[in-house]
Design a protein around this motif. Structure first.
Motif: not given
Ligand code: GLU
Length: 316
Positions: A95-98, A246-247, A258-261, A280-286
């Motif tokens: 989608t190119g969006e969040p 979006t990354s 291929p991945g999924k977060s 796994f680690s809780p802190p996320l990027d934007p």
């Protein structure tokens, strides 16, 4: 070709050791439960298509599956509708969006584009045949359990936290309904979707879930065929296009798997036919992807020379 076991074990240990001290990112805060998880937790795990498992750090800690649940529900819906109908109704484009974008829906006539954003995931849940919310939920829970090879359970704490704050997703569900992209009661789909995000998995579960995709739909630990092998290429294509929000393009460029977060802090990547890497680690990027887990998965992939765009590399 499968990398040597000693090489996998060493890649997992090194990825954990090299990134254990990394800081950066912030826990998801829009779901109160997720904000409260210890940000120092960090697990890494590889599960192979032969059923071998290699882990390091907090790989046994249970965390919220969140968006990674979309992969299991996608397989369930694809099996029911068949691939052409699923593609037509839900789509396979970024989608190119969040992940919770309303604008993306507005820009595309109310069509969700991908099963891996919230809109497409709720549409996907609505496609699973069921006479009641509970039947829909039990099918999804059974699918998650078959992927992981053990009984996965709902966390009431996560679910309560999400159900009482998911107003944005409810709005998306009604928008889908108004555009004809919702195939059950919209509030039922939203409620069940929210439950599917609120189950608990370990990093090890996540790796086995990925290894089930890597092993052509057969869980390599239990030996059970979880879904039809013909679903693997489209599942991996969907993950490539939208798996890391979006990354996703940057991830394909840098890592090539291929991945999924999920906003719970999990990241999963799959080398088809070979293995899956989970962290796994809780802190996320934007964008919503775990900072440390992305680094750990990328580190294991690079150490083992696994990249679908350079698939013969590790055989040299
Ligand atoms: N339950 C979360 C939501 O719907 C999942 C989001 C995610 O992990 O991308 O907002």
């Amino acid at each position: 070709m499968m990398p040597e076991k000693s090489a996998i074990a060493s890649a997992v240990r090194t990825a954990h050791a090299d990134h254990a001290g990394d800081t950066g990112g912030a826990n998801a805060s829009y779901i109160p439960y997720l904000a409260s998880v210890d940000p120092s937790l960090f697990g890494v795990c590889v599960a192979t298509a032969d059923g071998d498992v290699f882990e390091a750090g907090d790989a046994g800690f249970e965390f919220a599956l969140e968006s990674i649940s979309k992969v299991c529900s996608m397989a369930l819906a694809m099996e029911h509708t068949g691939l052409p109908e699923f593609h037509d109704k839900v789509g396979a484009d970024p989608t190119g969006e969040p992940f919770n974008s309303v604008i993306a829906l507005a820009l595309h006539g109310g069509k969700p584009l991908s099963p891996l954003v919230n809109a497409g995931a709720m549409s996907t849940v609505s496609l699973i045949p069921a006479a009641s919310a509970d039947e829909r939920w039990q099918k999804i829970l059974a699918m998650q359990s078959a992927f992981a090879g053990r009984d996965i359970r709902l966390s009431d704490a996560v679910n309560d936290s999400e159900q009482s704050t998911n107003f944005h997703n409810r709005a998306i569900a009604w928008l889908l309904y108004s555009s004809g992209s919702m195939y059950s009661d919209p509030m039922e789909a939203c409620e069940v979707y929210t439950r599917q995000c609120s189950t608990l998995v370990t990093t090890r579960d996540l790796a086995v879930m990925g290894a089930t995709v890597a092993a052509r739909g057969r869980n390599p630990v239990t030996g059970k065929q979880v879904f039809d092998p013909s679903l693997v290429p489209p599942i991996l294509a969907e993950m490539t296009m939208e798996g890391l929000y979006t990354s996703s393009g940057d991830w394909a460029y840098r890592v090539g798997l291929p991945g999924k977060s999920g906003v719970g802090g999990g990241v999963l990547a799959i080398m088809p036919g070979t293995l899956a890497i989970a962290a796994f680690s809780p802190p996320l990027d934007p964008a919503g992807n775990s900072v440390r887990a992305q680094k750990a998965v990328a580190s294991v992939a690079a150490a083992l020379k696994l990249n679908i765009y350079n698939a013969t590399d590790f055989a040299q």
